[in-house]
Structures are given as structure tokens and as C-alpha cells.
Design a protein around this motif. Structure first.
Motif, PDB file in Angstrom:
ATOM      1  N   GLY A 108     -16.203 -40.035  -1.333  1.00 49.63           N
ATOM      2  CA  GLY A 108     -16.339 -39.963   0.115  1.00 49.63           C
ATOM      3  C   GLY A 108     -15.040 -40.132   0.879  1.00 49.63           C
ATOM      4  O   GLY A 108     -13.938 -40.015   0.336  1.00 49.63           O
ATOM      5  N   THR A 109     -15.170 -40.438   2.171  1.00 49.44           N
ATOM      6  CA  THR A 109     -13.998 -40.530   3.052  1.00 49.44           C
ATOM      7  C   THR A 109     -13.131 -41.740   2.749  1.00 49.44           C
ATOM      8  O   THR A 109     -12.006 -41.828   3.230  1.00 49.44           O
ATOM      9  CB  THR A 109     -14.446 -40.597   4.522  1.00 49.44           C
ATOM     10  N   GLY A 110     -13.632 -42.675   1.945  1.00 49.24           N
ATOM     11  CA  GLY A 110     -12.814 -43.814   1.545  1.00 49.24           C
ATOM     12  C   GLY A 110     -11.584 -43.411   0.766  1.00 49.24           C
ATOM     13  O   GLY A 110     -10.649 -44.212   0.601  1.00 49.24           O
ATOM     14  N   ALA A 111     -11.544 -42.155   0.300  1.00 46.59           N
ATOM     15  CA  ALA A 111     -10.360 -41.672  -0.419  1.00 46.59           C
ATOM     16  C   ALA A 111      -9.144 -41.569   0.493  1.00 46.59           C
ATOM     17  O   ALA A 111      -8.006 -41.702   0.026  1.00 46.59           O
ATOM     18  CB  ALA A 111     -10.651 -40.306  -1.039  1.00 46.59           C
ATOM     19  N   SER A 112      -9.351 -41.334   1.788  1.00 41.30           N
ATOM     20  CA  SER A 112      -8.215 -41.102   2.685  1.00 41.30           C
ATOM     21  C   SER A 112      -7.318 -42.329   2.857  1.00 41.30           C
ATOM     22  O   SER A 112      -6.098 -42.225   2.705  1.00 41.30           O
ATOM     23  CB  SER A 112      -8.721 -40.597   4.039  1.00 41.30           C
ATOM     24  N   PRO A 113      -7.856 -43.523   3.185  1.00 34.80           N
ATOM     25  CA  PRO A 113      -6.966 -44.683   3.270  1.00 34.80           C
ATOM     26  C   PRO A 113      -6.295 -45.010   1.951  1.00 34.80           C
ATOM     27  O   PRO A 113      -5.140 -45.456   1.926  1.00 34.80           O
ATOM     28  CB  PRO A 113      -7.886 -45.820   3.742  1.00 34.80           C
ATOM     29  N   VAL A 114      -6.976 -44.774   0.833  1.00 30.85           N
ATOM     30  CA  VAL A 114      -6.365 -45.011  -0.472  1.00 30.85           C
ATOM     31  C   VAL A 114      -5.180 -44.082  -0.689  1.00 30.85           C
ATOM     32  O   VAL A 114      -4.119 -44.493  -1.165  1.00 30.85           O
ATOM     33  CB  VAL A 114      -7.413 -44.841  -1.594  1.00 30.85           C
ATOM     34  N   SER A 166      -1.581 -34.236   4.248  1.00 36.57           N
ATOM     35  CA  SER A 166      -0.532 -35.154   4.679  1.00 36.57           C
ATOM     36  C   SER A 166      -1.108 -36.477   5.179  1.00 36.57           C
ATOM     37  O   SER A 166      -2.298 -36.590   5.488  1.00 36.57           O
ATOM     38  CB  SER A 166       0.311 -34.508   5.791  1.00 36.57           C
ATOM     39  N   ALA A 167      -0.234 -37.484   5.278  1.00 41.53           N
ATOM     40  CA  ALA A 167      -0.669 -38.789   5.771  1.00 41.53           C
ATOM     41  C   ALA A 167      -1.237 -38.678   7.186  1.00 41.53           C
ATOM     42  O   ALA A 167      -2.171 -39.411   7.545  1.00 41.53           O
ATOM     43  CB  ALA A 167       0.502 -39.775   5.735  1.00 41.53           C
ATOM     44  N   GLU A 168      -0.695 -37.754   7.972  1.00 43.00           N
ATOM     45  CA  GLU A 168      -1.202 -37.560   9.328  1.00 43.00           C
ATOM     46  C   GLU A 168      -2.640 -37.040   9.303  1.00 43.00           C
ATOM     47  O   GLU A 168      -3.503 -37.488  10.074  1.00 43.00           O
ATOM     48  CB  GLU A 168      -0.301 -36.592  10.099  1.00 43.00           C
ATOM     49  N   VAL A 169      -2.907 -36.092   8.394  1.00 41.30           N
ATOM     50  CA  VAL A 169      -4.266 -35.564   8.253  1.00 41.30           C
ATOM     51  C   VAL A 169      -5.211 -36.664   7.788  1.00 41.30           C
ATOM     52  O   VAL A 169      -6.338 -36.802   8.290  1.00 41.30           O
ATOM     53  CB  VAL A 169      -4.280 -34.378   7.268  1.00 41.30           C
ATOM     54  N   GLN A 170      -4.761 -37.473   6.829  1.00 43.22           N
ATOM     55  CA  GLN A 170      -5.611 -38.557   6.331  1.00 43.22           C
ATOM     56  C   GLN A 170      -5.931 -39.566   7.434  1.00 43.22           C
ATOM     57  O   GLN A 170      -7.048 -40.081   7.520  1.00 43.22           O
ATOM     58  CB  GLN A 170      -4.934 -39.271   5.157  1.00 43.22           C
ATOM     59  N   ARG A 171      -4.964 -39.844   8.290  1.00 40.67           N
ATOM     60  CA  ARG A 171      -5.208 -40.792   9.382  1.00 40.67           C
ATOM     61  C   ARG A 171      -6.196 -40.215  10.410  1.00 40.67           C
ATOM     62  O   ARG A 171      -6.963 -40.958  11.017  1.00 40.67           O
ATOM     63  CB  ARG A 171      -3.883 -41.176  10.038  1.00 40.67           C
ATOM     64  N   GLU A 172      -6.178 -38.907  10.595  1.00 41.55           N
ATOM     65  CA  GLU A 172      -7.179 -38.284  11.469  1.00 41.55           C
ATOM     66  C   GLU A 172      -8.578 -38.439  10.878  1.00 41.55           C
ATOM     67  O   GLU A 172      -9.547 -38.726  11.591  1.00 41.55           O
ATOM     68  CB  GLU A 172      -6.849 -36.802  11.672  1.00 41.55           C
ATOM     69  N   ILE A 173      -8.682 -38.270   9.544  1.00 43.56           N
ATOM     70  CA  ILE A 173      -9.986 -38.446   8.890  1.00 43.56           C
ATOM     71  C   ILE A 173     -10.448 -39.891   9.040  1.00 43.56           C
ATOM     72  O   ILE A 173     -11.625 -40.161   9.340  1.00 43.56           O
ATOM     73  CB  ILE A 173      -9.874 -38.063   7.397  1.00 43.56           C
ATOM     74  N   ILE A 174      -9.530 -40.832   8.853  1.00 38.92           N
ATOM     75  CA  ILE A 174      -9.870 -42.247   8.998  1.00 38.92           C
ATOM     76  C   ILE A 174     -10.368 -42.534  10.411  1.00 38.92           C
ATOM     77  O   ILE A 174     -11.394 -43.208  10.607  1.00 38.92           O
ATOM     78  CB  ILE A 174      -8.638 -43.130   8.675  1.00 38.92           C
ATOM     79  N   ALA A 175      -9.636 -41.995  11.401  1.00 37.92           N
ATOM     80  CA  ALA A 175     -10.001 -42.254  12.798  1.00 37.92           C
ATOM     81  C   ALA A 175     -11.363 -41.675  13.145  1.00 37.92           C
ATOM     82  O   ALA A 175     -12.209 -42.335  13.763  1.00 37.92           O
ATOM     83  CB  ALA A 175      -8.935 -41.693  13.726  1.00 37.92           C
ATOM     84  N   LYS A 176     -11.605 -40.430  12.731  1.00 39.01           N
ATOM     85  CA  LYS A 176     -12.831 -39.738  13.142  1.00 39.01           C
ATOM     86  C   LYS A 176     -14.029 -40.118  12.289  1.00 39.01           C
ATOM     87  O   LYS A 176     -15.115 -40.401  12.809  1.00 39.01           O
ATOM     88  CB  LYS A 176     -12.606 -38.219  13.074  1.00 39.01           C
ATOM     89  N   GLN A 177     -13.864 -40.116  10.960  1.00 43.76           N
ATOM     90  CA  GLN A 177     -15.017 -40.235  10.083  1.00 43.76           C
ATOM     91  C   GLN A 177     -15.305 -41.659   9.617  1.00 43.76           C
ATOM     92  O   GLN A 177     -16.416 -41.960   9.194  1.00 43.76           O
ATOM     93  CB  GLN A 177     -14.839 -39.309   8.862  1.00 43.76           C
ATOM     94  N   ILE A 178     -14.295 -42.527   9.654  1.00 41.67           N
ATOM     95  CA  ILE A 178     -14.521 -43.913   9.232  1.00 41.67           C
ATOM     96  C   ILE A 178     -14.645 -44.839  10.443  1.00 41.67           C
ATOM     97  O   ILE A 178     -15.579 -45.636  10.542  1.00 41.67           O
ATOM     98  CB  ILE A 178     -13.389 -44.384   8.303  1.00 41.67           C
ATOM     99  N   LEU A 179     -13.709 -44.702  11.393  1.00 39.91           N
ATOM    100  CA  LEU A 179     -13.710 -45.579  12.556  1.00 39.91           C
ATOM    101  C   LEU A 179     -14.547 -45.034  13.713  1.00 39.91           C
ATOM    102  O   LEU A 179     -14.848 -45.771  14.666  1.00 39.91           O
ATOM    103  CB  LEU A 179     -12.275 -45.828  13.022  1.00 39.91           C
ATOM    104  N   GLY A 180     -14.874 -43.733  13.654  1.00 41.86           N
ATOM    105  CA  GLY A 180     -15.700 -43.145  14.708  1.00 41.86           C
ATOM    106  C   GLY A 180     -15.010 -43.048  16.045  1.00 41.86           C
ATOM    107  O   GLY A 180     -15.654 -43.086  17.098  1.00 41.86           O
ATOM    108  N   LEU A 181     -13.699 -42.871  16.012  1.00 40.18           N
ATOM    109  CA  LEU A 181     -12.932 -42.783  17.279  1.00 40.18           C
ATOM    110  C   LEU A 181     -12.955 -41.380  17.855  1.00 40.18           C
ATOM    111  O   LEU A 181     -13.155 -40.416  17.152  1.00 40.18           O
ATOM    112  CB  LEU A 181     -11.486 -43.230  17.033  1.00 40.18           C
TER     113      LEU A 181
END
Length: 398
Positions: A315-321, A383-398
Motif C-alpha cells: 500500500g501507500t506506506g511504501a512512500s515514506p519508506v 522522486s522524493a517529491e512525488v512520494q511526498r505528494e502521495i503521503i500528503a494526499k493518500q496518507i494524511l488526507g491533505l
């Protein structure tokens, strides 16, 4: 890492240690230590994969029905810890960790029977055909086209930054099969034989001197429709599942932590950088920071692995890792160069295929090339920027 009480952790640890003591060739360890590449040397990884497979450990994270081990998360952690201590070479991720899980999840029975045993036995080397000159982080804009012609697709286009393509037997690739609807809706997932007429590979040398990546040209390559994984135009779903395994599979934190511990010992020696760097408070503080970052990554990976065991998905937990892995690798390689000092400057070729002995200690020889190549770890795979977008949208719901 919580232990499963049905498994005796110490007995399993001793079993792994004995296996490594008797089956891990010292030549593979030496070759791995000389390597500066981010993706492991294909031949080193292939030989180690074969040794693991003979023991039945060729793909521990696969279901047992397909040749996996059914290990608990604790067993996975113990295995990776002991491998890190022994400096085992990583196997190529493209077969066991990427296309293997995809075929188990989405492949037809005939595809599983054809490819999975050969992946386990390292009889086929794989590469990943995702990125293109105009489609890297924006993967949905890919242009490589596959046109249906009877029982074949005719594929034309180019892929770039393709790791190990120069030695690969097969490529798993995303291709455009439709222009209708959203860009993601017209993509299919194909398995392409790299020996097919029309496939050509051009090497790309990285800044560290490694030949690790390539550009692949596909000129009217005929690919059987039977080599499509999943339905036509549904390849984006398959691709996202594979990216979960690329970004979140494996346990790198324990290797980085062991690397920092070794680096502390090396930096304490007089040969490191011409003096005892551990006497420098600033360098010592950065070593402590690197070890803490590696421990953080280790905990993140263990949690992700336990969650995957429970749910069957990374799942999306892969992005922060993935973000943390790239940052830790860059920090560790930077500190290694600093510890090596002037000894990091002269090197022949990163693979060690030179007639001249390294200047200074052996561990310093690949330091500069590894540092330079690690710059890519916050770019590839999204890229790290793409991963941070996934974290923001799909994990944090921002």
C-alpha cells in the motif's frame, strides 16, 4: 519486531548463521564490498539467488504455494539482520521482488508456471521498462505504443534509465494501447523478450562510472498478446501494485545501521582520512544522526512488513519508506567519503577491474563512486517529491 512464539528465534538465527557460514562464497562478499552501484551487480546477485533457491529461500516473501517460505515477520527480520552482518550481496530486485509478486497477483496460471520457477532459479534476468525520456515521474504520459496485430502487439518507442537492461533476458514494460479517456486508462502491461528483433540497448554511464542503466529502443517489436499481464488498458493497476513492492519491499534499514556501525570502527582507525575522525565532535554527531535515521528506517520497514503480512498489501506506506531509504543511503555514503578522506579520490573503475591496487584501504576505493551514484536514490522509482505528494494526499488526507 514482535516475535511469533511458535518460532524459536534463537534456533532460527543459528540456522541462518550456519547456512551463511557454509554456503556464502567469500568471493561474492568481496565483490559486493567493491561495488558502488545502487542496483546490485547482476552476476553477483544471480549467483547468490541460485544459492538461496537451492536452500528453498529464493523468495521468502512469496506464498509457499509458489516457492516462498511462509516465514513470520520476525523470521524475515532475523534473516535480513544476519545477511547484513555477513555482507551478503543483494539479489536483483526486478525478478523476485517486483515481477514475481505481480505474476502471483495478476498473472494467468500459464504465465506463473512459465516464469516463476525461472525467477526463483535465476535463469531469467529481468529489467523494468517504465520511464521514458518524456515520462519519468509523470509516468502516465508515456508514449511507447503497442498496436494490436492479430495475436501480437507491435511495440514502438523507447525506455530510459533501464537498470540491468544490458544483461536482461526479459523486460516488464508499460505501453500505450489506447488514447481514450484518462492517460492512465490506456496503458497495458507487457512482458517483452529482450532477444526479440527490434530491441536494442544503449548504455548510459552514471556519474560514478558505473554502467548500471541504459536506454532501450523498441522498433516494431512483436510481442505475443499472451505476454500481457492483466486486461488490455488496465496496466496502470498492475503498475501501481508493482511500485508498492519496488518502493516498500525488503529491509534496507538493518544494512544501513550495520554500515554506520562499521563506519564508526573504520573512522576510529588512523588510516581513515589521515586521522581519527571519531575525535571530531561534528563528525561523531553526524554518525549518531545516521544511526538514528537507520534505526528509524528499520522500524518503518518492520511495521510495513508486518502490515503487509496482515493485509496482503504494502500500500501507500511504501512512500515514506522509500523517501527515508534514499535519504539514509545518501547520508551514509556521504559520511563514508568523509571518513575515507583523500583515499576516496583516486579510483580506477568501481567494479575493481583494474590492474592497479587501490590507494589506501580497500573499503575507501568505491566510496566516491557510491556517493555519486546514491544521488539518484531520491529520484528513481518516483522522486522524493512525488512520494511526498502521495503521503500528503493518500496518507494524511491533505
Amino acid at each position: 519486531m514482535p516475535l511469533d512464539h511458535a518460532v524459536d528465534p534463537e534456533a532460527f538465527r543459528q540456522e541462518v548463521r550456519e547456512f551463511l557460514r557454509t554456503e556464502l562464497p567469500p568471493a561474492l562478499v568481496a565483490a559486493y564490498r567493491r561495488s558502488s552501484a545502487v542496483v546490485p551487480d547482476p552476476e553477483i546477485g544471480r549467483e547468490w539467488q541460485r544459492i538461496l533457491n537451492r536452500r528453498g529461500w529464493g523468495a521468502p516473501h512469496w506464498p509457499a504455494a509458489f516457492g516462498g517460505t511462509d516465514w513470520t515477520p520476525a523470521q524475515h527480520y532475523i534473516f535480513e539482520t544476519e545477511c547484513a552482518d555477513a555482507d551478503t550481496p543483494p539479489v536483483s530486485p526486478f525478478g523476485p521482488r517486483m515481477i514475481g509478486p505481480v505474476l502471483i497477483r495478476f498473472g494467468r496460471p500459464d504465465q506463473q508456471q512459465r516464469f516463476l520457477p525461472r525467477i526463483l532459479a535465476a535463469e531469467d534476468q529481468w529489467c523494468q521498462g517504465y520511464s521514458e525520456p518524456g515520462a519519468g515521474s509523470d509516468l502516465a504520459s508515456l508514449k511507447t505504443r503497442a498496436v494490436r496485430d492479430g495475436d501480437d502487439y507491435v511495440v514502438t518507442g523507447t525506455k530510459i534509465w533501464t537498470s540491468s537492461a544490458h544483461v536482461a533476458d526479459w523486460m516488464f514494460a508499460l505501453v500505450r494501447t489506447s488514447d481514450q479517456g484518462k492517460p492512465q486508462e490506456g496503458i497495458s502491461f507487457l512482458l517483452i523478450d529482450m532477444r526479440s528483433p527490434g530491441v536494442s540497448v544503449r548504455p548510459i554511464l552514471l556519474i560514478g562510472g558505473d554502467h548500471e542503466v541504459n536506454q532501450v529502443f523498441l522498433d516494431e517489436v512483436r510481442v505475443p498478446v499472451a505476454n500481457r499481464v492483466g486486461e488490455e488498458n488496465q496496466g496502470w493497476t498492475v503498475a501501481k501494485y508493482l511500485l508498492e513492492h519496488e518502493r516498500g519491499g525488503g529491509l534496507a534499514g538493518v544494512r544501513f545501521r550495520r554500515a554506520v556501525q562499521r563506519l564508526r570502527r573504520l573512522a576510529a582507525a588512523e588510516e581513515a582520512g589521515g586521522g581519527r575522525l571519531t575525535d571530531d565532535p561534528a563528525f561523531h554527531a553526524r554518525l549518531v544522526q545516521a544511526e538514528l535515521e537507520a534505526l528509524t528506517l528499520e522500524a518503518m520497514e518492520a511495521r510495513l512488513m508486518a502490515e503487509a503480512e496482515r493485509t496482503g498489501r504494502i500500500g501507500t506506506g511504501a512512500s515514506p519508506v522509500m523517501v527515508k531509504r534514499g535519504e539514509v543511503r545518501q547520508l551514509v555514503t556521504e559520511l563514508t567519503v568523509e571518513a575515507a578522506g583523500l583515499y576516496a579520490l583516486p579510483w580506477g573503475t568501481p567494479r575493481g577491474d583494474t590492474n592497479e591496487a587501490p590507494v589506501g584501504p580497500d573499503w575507501a576505493a568505491p566510496a566516491a563512486a557510491a556517493y555519486l551514484n546514491a544521488r539518484a536514490t531520491t529520484i528513481f522509482g518516483g522522486s522524493a517529491e512525488v512520494q511526498r505528494e502521495i503521503i500528503a494526499k493518500q496518507i494524511l488526507g491533505l
